[in-house]
Motif scaffolding. Structure first.
Motif, PDB file in Angstrom:
ATOM      1  N   UNK B 147      45.212 -17.639  66.677  1.00  0.00           N
ATOM      2  CA  UNK B 147      45.312 -16.954  65.382  1.00  0.00           C
ATOM      3  C   UNK B 147      46.289 -15.768  65.429  1.00  0.00           C
ATOM      4  N   UNK B 148      46.770 -15.424  64.256  1.00  0.00           N
ATOM      5  CA  UNK B 148      47.580 -14.213  64.139  1.00  0.00           C
ATOM      6  C   UNK B 148      46.612 -13.027  64.090  1.00  0.00           C
ATOM      7  N   UNK B 149      46.733 -12.113  65.066  1.00  0.00           N
ATOM      8  CA  UNK B 149      45.808 -10.978  65.130  1.00  0.00           C
ATOM      9  C   UNK B 149      46.590  -9.674  64.997  1.00  0.00           C
ATOM     10  N   UNK B 150      46.157  -8.828  64.061  1.00  0.00           N
ATOM     11  CA  UNK B 150      46.780  -7.512  63.895  1.00  0.00           C
ATOM     12  C   UNK B 150      45.906  -6.481  64.581  1.00  0.00           C
ATOM     13  N   UNK B 151      46.459  -5.824  65.601  1.00  0.00           N
ATOM     14  CA  UNK B 151      45.655  -4.904  66.387  1.00  0.00           C
ATOM     15  C   UNK B 151      45.969  -3.470  65.950  1.00  0.00           C
ATOM     16  N   UNK B 152      44.909  -2.709  65.686  1.00  0.00           N
ATOM     17  CA  UNK B 152      45.117  -1.364  65.148  1.00  0.00           C
ATOM     18  C   UNK B 152      44.281  -0.346  65.908  1.00  0.00           C
ATOM     19  N   UNK B 153      44.797   0.899  66.018  1.00  0.00           N
ATOM     20  CA  UNK B 153      43.982   2.019  66.505  1.00  0.00           C
ATOM     21  C   UNK B 153      44.410   3.242  65.701  1.00  0.00           C
ATOM     22  N   UNK B 154      44.247   4.448  66.244  1.00  0.00           N
ATOM     23  CA  UNK B 154      44.574   5.614  65.440  1.00  0.00           C
ATOM     24  C   UNK B 154      46.089   5.800  65.301  1.00  0.00           C
ATOM     25  N   UNK B 155      46.807   5.771  66.441  1.00  0.00           N
ATOM     26  CA  UNK B 155      48.240   6.070  66.382  1.00  0.00           C
ATOM     27  C   UNK B 155      49.117   4.980  66.996  1.00  0.00           C
ATOM     28  N   UNK B 156      48.549   3.865  67.399  1.00  0.00           N
ATOM     29  CA  UNK B 156      49.377   2.778  67.907  1.00  0.00           C
ATOM     30  C   UNK B 156      49.475   2.700  69.417  1.00  0.00           C
ATOM     31  N   UNK B 157      48.857   3.645  70.136  1.00  0.00           N
ATOM     32  CA  UNK B 157      48.959   3.639  71.597  1.00  0.00           C
ATOM     33  C   UNK B 157      47.942   2.682  72.229  1.00  0.00           C
ATOM     34  N   UNK B 158      46.674   2.870  71.876  1.00  0.00           N
ATOM     35  CA  UNK B 158      45.642   1.986  72.428  1.00  0.00           C
ATOM     36  C   UNK B 158      45.865   0.548  71.963  1.00  0.00           C
ATOM     37  N   UNK B 159      46.276   0.392  70.705  1.00  0.00           N
ATOM     38  CA  UNK B 159      46.483  -0.962  70.196  1.00  0.00           C
ATOM     39  C   UNK B 159      47.646  -1.639  70.909  1.00  0.00           C
ATOM     40  N   UNK B 160      48.630  -0.828  71.337  1.00  0.00           N
ATOM     41  CA  UNK B 160      49.743  -1.402  72.093  1.00  0.00           C
ATOM     42  C   UNK B 160      49.240  -1.968  73.420  1.00  0.00           C
ATOM     43  N   UNK B 161      48.392  -1.174  74.100  1.00  0.00           N
ATOM     44  CA  UNK B 161      47.831  -1.652  75.375  1.00  0.00           C
ATOM     45  C   UNK B 161      46.985  -2.903  75.142  1.00  0.00           C
ATOM     46  N   UNK B 162      46.248  -2.910  74.039  1.00  0.00           N
ATOM     47  CA  UNK B 162      45.412  -4.058  73.722  1.00  0.00           C
ATOM     48  C   UNK B 162      46.271  -5.302  73.481  1.00  0.00           C
ATOM     49  N   UNK B 163      47.389  -5.123  72.755  1.00  0.00           N
ATOM     50  CA  UNK B 163      48.303  -6.242  72.488  1.00  0.00           C
ATOM     51  C   UNK B 163      48.829  -6.836  73.792  1.00  0.00           C
ATOM     52  N   UNK B 164      49.223  -5.930  74.716  1.00  0.00           N
ATOM     53  CA  UNK B 164      49.766  -6.407  75.989  1.00  0.00           C
ATOM     54  C   UNK B 164      48.717  -7.189  76.761  1.00  0.00           C
ATOM     55  N   UNK B 166      46.108  -8.822  75.508  1.00  0.00           N
ATOM     56  CA  UNK B 166      45.872 -10.096  74.825  1.00  0.00           C
ATOM     57  C   UNK B 166      47.012 -11.083  75.109  1.00  0.00           C
ATOM     58  N   UNK B 167      48.252 -10.591  75.042  1.00  0.00           N
ATOM     59  CA  UNK B 167      49.395 -11.464  75.300  1.00  0.00           C
ATOM     60  C   UNK B 167      49.328 -12.018  76.720  1.00  0.00           C
ATOM     61  N   UNK B 168      48.948 -11.148  77.671  1.00  0.00           N
ATOM     62  CA  UNK B 168      48.762 -11.576  79.071  1.00  0.00           C
ATOM     63  C   UNK B 168      47.757 -12.706  79.186  1.00  0.00           C
ATOM     64  N   UNK B 169      46.727 -12.635  78.355  1.00  0.00           N
ATOM     65  CA  UNK B 169      45.639 -13.603  78.436  1.00  0.00           C
ATOM     66  C   UNK B 169      45.944 -14.859  77.626  1.00  0.00           C
ATOM     67  N   UNK B 170      47.168 -14.982  77.120  1.00  0.00           N
ATOM     68  CA  UNK B 170      47.566 -16.217  76.456  1.00  0.00           C
ATOM     69  C   UNK B 170      47.403 -16.226  74.949  1.00  0.00           C
ATOM     70  N   UNK B 171      47.106 -15.073  74.362  1.00  0.00           N
ATOM     71  CA  UNK B 171      47.043 -15.019  72.897  1.00  0.00           C
ATOM     72  C   UNK B 171      48.461 -15.139  72.336  1.00  0.00           C
TER      73      UNK B 171
END
Lengths: 382, 193
Positions: B147-164, B166-171
């Motif tokens: 699925x297309x997942x939009x990851x959000x946090x307060x300022x984009x830092x934690x969500x960036x780490x989360x994106x990386x 998820x991408x590592x895990x094959x999302x």
């Protein structure tokens, strides 16, 4: 002036030649992004990029990648220090020639130079002083051994020097209105020269110094053979705004009518009150004037308004054809155009008005600081 | 005068641009992550430049106190995983783009909020799901890798780490929402408190 191998200083005057002669120049502006967005050096063939100096502390590689290697580059900052810092590193990286702007944007803001507009009756002449950095225009009307200065800038020594070169005495300084974008040098120059200082009565209700009331029906005479200056009340930008008809040929329109725009009515906080005046001045009073008058405004907003040799002028009839501000038939549409979505106000405009009334007396550094940025007196400025 | 604790005070009074920033950078290199520096300057231009420099490097500009001609700038040194040199997840979507998608797609749009549960409780995007960054790796099975997942946090830092992560895990389609909830102007909701 050569500082070290490959590094040169460029003065504001030298930079002005590039703008006036429409020469090519590449500028690296190292001020912060906001300052660059608000106000920068522009010209027909000037290309500039912005990389704040603090992004180049680790090395100038990001700049090298974006500066053409085969052309001179001018580095610009607010006061000079950072541009020199970056320029030195560009030279170390093998670029040449590299220039920095002497005195930075502060010097650029203060530079003004005379351009001759034309001859007047009996050997007189009219000069326009173009302040490129800020977009301000002032004028010297010369006849016989006398001169009058209109919308004098703060740098009064420029007019004094020029008058001395021409061998004329400054007899009058005239402000077409109470300015909000720059500090008037009119009163100071009048004091220094023993001249009369003229200001429209309706703009001067709060001033705390002596002035001569600029009003319709009075006549200002320059020189023995009399170049006549007729004031024409033309409210709208301010309530007292007064245009000057010079030698029956030139219309000094102040901040009412520009080449590509019209004056904004809001800088004294009374936009809604003054809209009707602005409309009447532009669509009725000016319509009734001889249409072959040459309009000489107190500002330009875009470099496209600079003509040959840097002159800013246009025939009144041409402006009625091409100026968007003179071609809004519907009154309500006009009201919206000049009161809604206006550009930001000029920097420190309220303090500048206070100082021009004599109510505040900022020191030299404060004056410089207040005048930073473009004039923004037109409805269509960015 | 407010008294603000700083780990180091740097005197840049009387120095003109670029020196206040040059000296601050040198001093900052010596500090530990999380430490606060007070920079005293008299050059007015240093105000906008401090803010710009901090934004550019990832250090946190805290604020400035003015006392006459003196400007006291406060900055906090970022930890290495906060600074901008760090690798970034390449796919982002702006707040505005996400707001538009939500308008047209409604609840079909998947929004993953990786802030702490308390932050989520008080203010969140309607329909978003909560998995705090720290718990993400152990709760991957709650998400659809296709699925297309939009990851959000307060300022984009934690969500960036989360994106990386998820991408590592094959999302396949993860996007970081920038800048994040701190600048969000669209609709929000909260728990019934």
């Amino acid at each position: 002036m050569e500082v070290s191998n490959g590094l040169h200083a460029m003065t504001a005057e030298e930079l002005a030649r590039f703008v006036l002669d429409q020469q090519e120049l590449f500028i690296l502006d190292v001020r912060n992004e906001e300052d660059y967005r608000n106000w920068r050096i522009e010209g027909e063939r000037i290309k500039s990029i912005n990389l704040p100096y603090f992004t180049l502390l680790e090395g100038v590689e990001p700049a090298l990648a974006r500066i053409p290697a085969d052309r001179p580059v001018l580095v610009v900052c607010a006061k000079e220090g950072s541009s020199k810092f970056v320029a030195e590193r560009l030279v170390e990286a093998g670029r040449s020639p590299v220039y920095y702007l002497e005195g930075g944007m502060k010097s650029w803001s203060e530079h003004l130079a005379p351009v001759k507009i034309g001859e007047l009756a009996d050997g007189g002449a009219l000069y326009q002083f173009v302040r490129l950095g800020k977009g301000c225009l002032s004028y010297m009307i010369v006849s016989g051994e006398e001169a009058a200065i209109v919308d004098t800038a703060r740098m009064t020594d420029v007019y004094e020097r020029f008058a001395a070169e021409l061998g004329v005495k400054i007899k009058h300084t005239i402000d077409t209105h109470l300015h909000a974008d720059h500090l008037s040098g009119g009163r100071k120059l009048a004091d220094r020269s023993g001249a009369a200082y003229w200001l429209p009565l309706k703009d001067a209700t709060e001033v705390i110094f002596h002035y001569d009331s600029l009003e319709e029906g009075r006549e200002i005479v320059v020189g023995d053979t009399a170049i006549r200056i007729h004031p024409i009340h033309s409210p709208g930008h301010t309530i007292g705004s007064t245009s000057l008809l010079v030698d029956e040929r030139y219309l000094l329109s102040g901040d009412i009518l520009f080449v590509e725009s019209i004056g904004r009515p809001d800088l004294a906080g009374l936009a809604e009150d003054w809209v009707g005046d602005l409309r009447e001045t532009l669509y009725e009073r000016y319509r009734g004037l001889p249409q072959d008058l040459i309009v000489l405004p107190a500002h330009f907003g875009q470099v496209s308004e600079l003509g040959e040799g840097g002159k800013v002028m246009a025939r009144l009839s041409d402006l009625y054809r091409s100026n968007p501000g003179l071609n809004i038939a519907d009154e309500e549409a006009f009201r919206r155009e000049v009161t809604e979505n206006l550009p930001p106000q000029p920097n420190a405009y309220q303090a500048i008005r206070q100082a021009n009334m004599g109510k505040q007396t900022p020191d030299e550094d404060e004056q410089r600081e207040m005048e930073i940025g473009p004039n923004r007196c037109a409805v269509h400025d960015q | 005068m407010p008294d603000i604790q700083a780990d180091q005070t740097l005197d840049c009074r009387g120095l003109a641009c670029p020196m206040p920033i040059v000296k601050t950078k040198k001093a900052m290199d010596q500090l530990q992550a999380g430490q606060v520096i007070e920079v005293q300057a008299t050059d007015r231009g240093s105000l906008a430049d401090m803010q710009g420099w901090a934004k550019n490097t990832g250090h946190l500009y805290l604020g400035t106190i003015e006392e006459g001609n003196l400007l006291r700038h406060y900055l906090r040194k970022a930890s290495p995983d906060e600074t901008k040199e760090l690798k970034k997840h390449p796919y982002t979507v702006s707040n505005e783009e996400l707001a538009k998608k939500m308008e047209s797609g409604g609840r079909q749009v998947t929004i993953l909020d990786v802030r702490e549960p308390a932050e989520f409780a008080f203010r969140r995007l309607p329909g978003s799901i909560s998995i705090p960054l720290g718990a993400l790796e152990s709760r991957l099975d709650e998400l659809d890798p296709e699925a297309e997942i939009h990851v959000i946090c307060r300022t984009g830092t934690r969500s960036d780490l989360a994106c990386q992560l998820l991408a590592d895990k094959g999302f396949k389609q993860v996007k970081n929402v920038v800048p994040g909830i701190s600048d969000w102007n669209g609709p929000t909701e909260q728990d019934n408190i």
